[in-house]
Enzyme design. Structure first.
Site, PDB file in Angstrom:
ATOM      1  N   TYR A 128       0.581 -11.455  -5.239  1.00  0.00           N
ATOM      2  CA  TYR A 128       1.262 -11.931  -6.454  1.00  0.00           C
ATOM      3  C   TYR A 128       2.442 -12.848  -6.113  1.00  0.00           C
ATOM      4  CZ  TYR A 128      -1.278  -8.234  -9.004  1.00  0.00           C
ATOM      5  OH  TYR A 128      -2.241  -7.422  -9.551  1.00  0.00           O
ATOM      6  N   LYS A 167      -5.705  -2.103   3.235  1.00  0.00           N
ATOM      7  CA  LYS A 167      -7.097  -2.495   3.497  1.00  0.00           C
ATOM      8  C   LYS A 167      -7.111  -3.183   4.860  1.00  0.00           C
ATOM      9  CE  LYS A 167     -11.419  -3.102   2.170  1.00  0.00           C
ATOM     10  NZ  LYS A 167     -12.367  -2.024   1.852  1.00  0.00           N
ATOM     11  N   ASP A 219      -9.989   1.604  -1.115  1.00  0.00           N
ATOM     12  CA  ASP A 219     -11.203   2.000  -1.855  1.00  0.00           C
ATOM     13  C   ASP A 219     -11.433   3.511  -1.750  1.00  0.00           C
ATOM     14  OD1 ASP A 219     -11.543   1.322   0.791  1.00  0.00           O
ATOM     15  OD2 ASP A 219     -13.482   0.357   0.569  1.00  0.00           O
ATOM     16  N   ASP A 239      -0.469  -2.169  -8.307  1.00  0.00           N
ATOM     17  CA  ASP A 239      -0.682  -2.479  -9.724  1.00  0.00           C
ATOM     18  C   ASP A 239      -1.867  -1.657 -10.241  1.00  0.00           C
ATOM     19  OD1 ASP A 239      -0.533  -3.698 -12.149  1.00  0.00           O
ATOM     20  OD2 ASP A 239      -1.241  -5.662 -11.491  1.00  0.00           O
TER      21      ASP A 239
END
Ligand code: NAI
Length: 340
Positions: free
Chosen positions: A123, A174, A207, A231
């Site tokens: 972002y 990740k 995930d 988020d």
């Protein structure tokens, strides 16, 4: 006397902010509210969704209590929430998700807090199209993860855990795929964890973490993560405890701190007087804790939980039978506060 900038906001904002202000005042904590406008209310009044006077007020008071803002569509306006985050370096977004007794949810024992990095990651706002002959053939968004930003948010999470007497931090990433951005964040987390031997530390790939959160949310205590993952996971956590109407968020910065409900201005129910004030009132409780009024903060939280558990004075989103309005729910909470 605490001086606080108050932004009533748009849509359901003024009604839930009014409810929260009454509850805060009922604790006896002395607050001088400096009322300012932002969002559509400010566009209508000043032709600007974030007037300079509002920014000056937050700069001076350093604490802001903000109702939800409608993002003006068109007209080239930037999101006020993003502008505030950048203007005051609100780097930590803190959202507790603690089950409320009396709500209809899959789990009754969720008790976790997400700490989201709020200023960088995907972002960071570095994105563009690649065009050939005016045709957009590709788009690129660049994630920025800095050592300084990562250290700041991860240390914040550890210090928060200590203050809140929480036992464990899970860093979400990740790093198996995003070896640079997520990899750096994870490395820094592992380094910093050594300075906090009293707090357990582990990490999860985003995930797998999402799956575990919906299957066994009790496994989690404090989550710390980068902007995009935070988020999404913080909304997931809000869903686990009954939705956005119950969830509050703090935006903590170097130059100010801003407290709000995590939901938006709910135009579909604006002016009906039925918005659930819980998220805004819980934001008030977080704010009181932050400004050094922990007893009042806890009394508010206890009163809100009792009213929801009791179920007789709750808004339609929570009611199993005969719902009440925003103002009546706030009155019931104030009554509980006085009984305690
Ligand atoms: P929303 O959160 O306003 O509404 C989503 C759904 O949840 C609606 O059905 C609404 O009625 C319900 N809802 C939300 N808060 C509730 C409450 N307290 N009690 C009962 N029901 C509640 O999201 P939406 O409709 O996507 O956005 C509306 C506007 O709010 C947009 O302009 C958006 O940009 C803005 N927004 C502002 C935020 C902020 O200022 N922090 C955050 C999210 C959205």
């Amino acid at each position: 006397m605490h001086k606080i900038t108050l932004i009533p906001g748009d849509g359901i904002g003024p009604s839930i902010v009014d409810a929260a202000v009454k509850v805060i005042e009922a604790t006896g904590v002395q607050v001088q509210w400096d009322v300012q406008s932002a969002g559509m209310a400010a566009v209508e009044k000043f032709g600007n969704p974030l007037p300079e006077a509002t920014l000056d007020s937050i700069r001076a008071n350093r604490i802001c209590f903000k109702g939800p803002l409608t993002t003006p569509v068109g007209g080239g306006y930037r999101s006020v929430n993003v502008t505030l985050r950048q203007a005051f370096n609100l780097y930590a977004n803190v959202r507790p998700a603690i089950s409320f007794e009396g709500t209809d949810t899959a789990f009754s024992d969720v008790n976790l807090v997400t700490v989201r990095e709020n200023t960088e990651g995907l972002y960071a706002g570095i994105e563009h199209f690649i065009q050939v002959d005016a045709e957009k053939i590709a788009a690129e968004s660049i994630a920025v993860v800095t050592r300084k930003g990562s250290e700041r948010i991860i240390r914040y999470a550890f210090d928060y855990a200590r203050r809140a007497q929480r036992k464990k931090i899970t860093l979400v990433h990740k790093a198996n795929i995003l070896k640079c951005t997520s990899g750096l964040f994870l490395d820094i987390g592992r380094e910093i964890a050594k300075d906090y031997p009293d707090i357990e530390f582990d990490d999860r790939i985003v995930d797998a973490c999402s799956m575990q959160m919906v299957m066994q949310p009790q496994r989690f205590d404090v989550l710390v993560t980068t902007n995009l993952f935070g988020d999404i996971l913080s909304d997931l956590a809000a869903g686990l405890i009954g939705g956005l109407g119950l969830t509050a968020g703090a935006n903590i910065g170097t130059d100010a701190a801003l407290f709000e409900a995590v939901h938006g201005s709910a135009p579909d129910i604006a002016d009906k007087g039925i918005a659930n004030p819980t998220a805004m009132i819980m934001a008030g409780s977080m704010m009181l804790e932050h400004i050094g009024e922990p007893d009042a903060a806890r009394r508010i939280e206890r009163a809100v939980r009792e009213v929801i558990k009791d179920g007789r004075s709750v808004t339609p989103d929570l009611a199993k039978a005969s719902p009440c309005g925003t103002a009546q729910m706030a009155e019931a909470i104030i009554e509980r506060l006085h009984q305690a």
